[in-house]
Design a protein around this motif. Structure first.
Motif, PDB file in Angstrom:
ATOM      1  N   SER A  33       0.841  -1.194   0.000  1.00 59.45           N
ATOM      2  CA  SER A  33       0.000   0.000   0.000  1.00 59.45           C
ATOM      3  C   SER A  33       0.879   1.248   0.000  1.00 59.45           C
ATOM      4  O   SER A  33       2.107   1.159   0.082  1.00 59.45           O
ATOM      5  CB  SER A  33      -0.926   0.011   1.222  1.00 59.45           C
ATOM      6  N   TYR A  34       0.209   2.406  -0.075  1.00 59.78           N
ATOM      7  CA  TYR A  34       0.877   3.701   0.019  1.00 59.78           C
ATOM      8  C   TYR A  34       0.153   4.545   1.061  1.00 59.78           C
ATOM      9  O   TYR A  34      -1.079   4.427   1.223  1.00 59.78           O
ATOM     10  CB  TYR A  34       0.843   4.443  -1.317  1.00 59.78           C
ATOM     11  N   THR A  35       0.901   5.372   1.735  1.00 62.58           N
ATOM     12  CA  THR A  35       0.316   6.325   2.675  1.00 62.58           C
ATOM     13  C   THR A  35       0.580   7.725   2.166  1.00 62.58           C
ATOM     14  O   THR A  35       1.731   8.085   1.884  1.00 62.58           O
ATOM     15  CB  THR A  35       0.918   6.172   4.078  1.00 62.58           C
ATOM     16  N   ILE A  36      -0.493   8.519   2.003  1.00 63.38           N
ATOM     17  CA  ILE A  36      -0.361   9.907   1.590  1.00 63.38           C
ATOM     18  C   ILE A  36      -0.620  10.784   2.803  1.00 63.38           C
ATOM     19  O   ILE A  36      -1.526  10.510   3.611  1.00 63.38           O
ATOM     20  CB  ILE A  36      -1.321  10.251   0.436  1.00 63.38           C
ATOM     21  N   VAL A  55      -0.341  18.145   4.373  1.00 67.03           N
ATOM     22  CA  VAL A  55       0.110  19.045   5.443  1.00 67.03           C
ATOM     23  C   VAL A  55      -0.197  20.494   5.078  1.00 67.03           C
ATOM     24  O   VAL A  55      -0.421  20.836   3.913  1.00 67.03           O
ATOM     25  CB  VAL A  55       1.623  18.883   5.700  1.00 67.03           C
ATOM     26  N   GLN A  56      -0.196  21.350   6.102  1.00 64.85           N
ATOM     27  CA  GLN A  56      -0.471  22.770   5.885  1.00 64.85           C
ATOM     28  C   GLN A  56       0.780  23.513   5.410  1.00 64.85           C
ATOM     29  O   GLN A  56       0.696  24.431   4.595  1.00 64.85           O
ATOM     30  CB  GLN A  56      -1.007  23.401   7.169  1.00 64.85           C
ATOM     31  N   GLU A  57       1.932  23.123   5.926  1.00 64.42           N
ATOM     32  CA  GLU A  57       3.195  23.725   5.541  1.00 64.42           C
ATOM     33  C   GLU A  57       4.162  22.623   5.116  1.00 64.42           C
ATOM     34  O   GLU A  57       4.162  21.528   5.684  1.00 64.42           O
ATOM     35  CB  GLU A  57       3.800  24.522   6.697  1.00 64.42           C
ATOM     36  N   ALA A  58       4.994  22.933   4.126  1.00 64.45           N
ATOM     37  CA  ALA A  58       5.934  21.929   3.642  1.00 64.45           C
ATOM     38  C   ALA A  58       6.929  21.516   4.712  1.00 64.45           C
ATOM     39  O   ALA A  58       7.514  20.437   4.635  1.00 64.45           O
ATOM     40  CB  ALA A  58       6.674  22.461   2.421  1.00 64.45           C
ATOM     41  N   THR A  59       7.113  22.363   5.709  1.00 61.11           N
ATOM     42  CA  THR A  59       8.050  22.040   6.783  1.00 61.11           C
ATOM     43  C   THR A  59       7.426  21.138   7.843  1.00 61.11           C
ATOM     44  O   THR A  59       8.112  20.679   8.750  1.00 61.11           O
ATOM     45  CB  THR A  59       8.554  23.323   7.452  1.00 61.11           C
ATOM     46  N   ASP A  60       6.123  20.904   7.760  1.00 57.10           N
ATOM     47  CA  ASP A  60       5.457  20.038   8.735  1.00 57.10           C
ATOM     48  C   ASP A  60       5.956  18.608   8.611  1.00 57.10           C
ATOM     49  O   ASP A  60       6.291  18.144   7.519  1.00 57.10           O
ATOM     50  CB  ASP A  60       3.939  20.062   8.528  1.00 57.10           C
ATOM     51  N   ASN A 101      -2.456  14.929   7.756  1.00 59.10           N
ATOM     52  CA  ASN A 101      -3.737  14.270   7.548  1.00 59.10           C
ATOM     53  C   ASN A 101      -3.481  13.114   6.572  1.00 59.10           C
ATOM     54  O   ASN A 101      -3.216  13.335   5.398  1.00 59.10           O
ATOM     55  CB  ASN A 101      -4.737  15.272   6.973  1.00 59.10           C
ATOM     56  N   THR A 102      -3.501  11.869   7.058  1.00 60.89           N
ATOM     57  CA  THR A 102      -3.037  10.744   6.263  1.00 60.89           C
ATOM     58  C   THR A 102      -4.179   9.897   5.715  1.00 60.89           C
ATOM     59  O   THR A 102      -5.248   9.775   6.330  1.00 60.89           O
ATOM     60  CB  THR A 102      -2.102   9.839   7.079  1.00 60.89           C
ATOM     61  N   PHE A 103      -3.916   9.306   4.541  1.00 62.32           N
ATOM     62  CA  PHE A 103      -4.846   8.401   3.872  1.00 62.32           C
ATOM     63  C   PHE A 103      -4.029   7.239   3.316  1.00 62.32           C
ATOM     64  O   PHE A 103      -2.869   7.408   2.962  1.00 62.32           O
ATOM     65  CB  PHE A 103      -5.589   9.111   2.726  1.00 62.32           C
ATOM     66  N   GLU A 104      -4.644   6.073   3.240  1.00 61.66           N
ATOM     67  CA  GLU A 104      -3.938   4.903   2.718  1.00 61.66           C
ATOM     68  C   GLU A 104      -4.667   4.370   1.500  1.00 61.66           C
ATOM     69  O   GLU A 104      -5.902   4.347   1.445  1.00 61.66           O
ATOM     70  CB  GLU A 104      -3.820   3.825   3.785  1.00 61.66           C
ATOM     71  N   ARG A 107       4.504   7.797   0.891  1.00 65.99           N
ATOM     72  CA  ARG A 107       5.513   6.767   1.125  1.00 65.99           C
ATOM     73  C   ARG A 107       4.964   5.415   0.707  1.00 65.99           C
ATOM     74  O   ARG A 107       3.733   5.224   0.614  1.00 65.99           O
ATOM     75  CB  ARG A 107       5.943   6.730   2.591  1.00 65.99           C
ATOM     76  N   ALA A 108       5.847   4.454   0.463  1.00 70.74           N
ATOM     77  CA  ALA A 108       5.455   3.090   0.109  1.00 70.74           C
ATOM     78  C   ALA A 108       5.511   2.220   1.354  1.00 70.74           C
ATOM     79  O   ALA A 108       6.426   2.339   2.174  1.00 70.74           O
ATOM     80  CB  ALA A 108       6.385   2.536  -0.956  1.00 70.74           C
TER      81      ALA A 108
END
Length: 310
Positions: free
Chosen positions: A252-255, A258-263, A269-272, A293-294
């Motif tokens: 699977s993948y997890t997306i 984020v509000q800021e790229a530095t977060d 807020n993640t989704f799979e 990520r994978a």
């Protein structure tokens, strides 16, 4: 009667003397080679000659000018024209050419002195770019500066191996790329590369060290686009997110959005998903970037890829 005996005796001695005489080769029936000519390249010399009588093959011994016969390099050939390769540019050599007539009879050697190879035409530098799409293979892209190269050679092995004990591969003629399979993941390798020039010369080996990617590499080619709606109106927008994965087939993948790229993406807020894309609704303008990520076998996870701003 005595006069006849003396005449016959004199004739016998004359015939015996003529039968034993062999001219320049001291009585041998194995004639010395003649009319030797040559031309050179930076790394070779091509010899042409006229065979002596009864010779069916030839022994060519050569070495740097002044070498002692018996201590040189020997080539045996049945041809009256022979290319000697592996020579050094701008170097003077001596050649001894001996005709072979039988297992027990050779001619006197012909010495060809002061044959000088041409100046090197292969004085550039070899470089290589190393990359990967898959954990078990590396892609090599060669370049040669300062001239033209017909093809390239690489010798590789685990970091620290001794040159000459590794695995050697060459590119095809006119090609500057090579893919090497069977590579271990997360492992340091040494790559020694060199060029073959059109003159037949090679450059010196140049060493590169490269650590291969892990067994679960991160995704690539991140992208995002609006499907419908607007982030500042109504129910927000519906947005698509996509990526590519070239290292295999993760579970699977997890997306992470984020509000800021530095977060930290782990806190986003993640989704799979099991696909290389996902669409998410009710997106508002406070979300600005995403990571992915994978998730490979077991607990093996790739690094986060990103951020991708949208």
């Amino acid at each position: 009667m005595n006069t006849k005996i003396k005449t016959l005796a004199s004739l016998f001695i004359f015939v015996l003397f003529m039968g034993c005489s062999g001219g320049d080769d001291g009585g041998s029936n194995c004639g010395k080679v003649e009319s030797v000519s040559f031309y050179t390249s930076p790394v070779s010399a091509t010899l042409s000659f006229m065979p002596g009588s009864n010779a069916n093959s030839f022994r060519i011994e050569y070495g740097a000018t002044g070498f002692t016969p018996g201590s040189g390099t020997v080539v045996v050939t049945s041809n009256s024209q022979q290319e000697i390769t592996g020579l050094t540019p701008s170097t003077t050599y001596d050649f001894y050419i001996t005709g072979i007539c039988s297992a027990t009879e050779n001619s006197a050697p012909y010495k060809l002195s002061s044959v000088t190879t041409q100046v090197s035409q292969c004085v550039g530098t070899t470089t290589v770019q190393i990359g990967q799409f898959y954990p078990d293979a590396v892609d090599l892209q060669f370049a040669f500066t300062g001239g033209s190269a017909d093809h390239f050679e690489v010798e590789y092995g685990l970091a620290g191996f001794v040159l000459g004990t590794g695995t050697r591969e060459t590119t095809s003629f006119g090609s500057s790329s090579k893919t090497i399979s069977g590579i271990q993941a997360s492992t340091a390798y040494d790559f020694y590369v060199r060029s073959y020039c059109s003159s037949g010369e090679t450059t010196a080996f140049v060493k590169y060290t490269y650590t291969t990617m892990g067994s679960c590499p991160k995704p690539v080619n991140l992208n995002s686009w609006n499907i419908s709606g607007a982030c500042n109106a109504g129910m927000g927008e519906t947005r698509a997110f996509s990526w590519s994965y070239l290292g295999g087939n993760p579970q699977s993948y997890t997306i992470s959005i984020v509000q800021e790229a530095t977060d930290n993406p782990a806190n986003g807020n993640t989704f799979e998903t099991s696909n290389t894309s996902i669409s998410i609704s009710n997106m508002y303008c406070l979300w600005n970037a995403f990571y992915v990520r994978a998730n490979c076998t077991g607990s093996d996870r790739s690094e986060w890829a990103g951020p991708y701003y949208f």
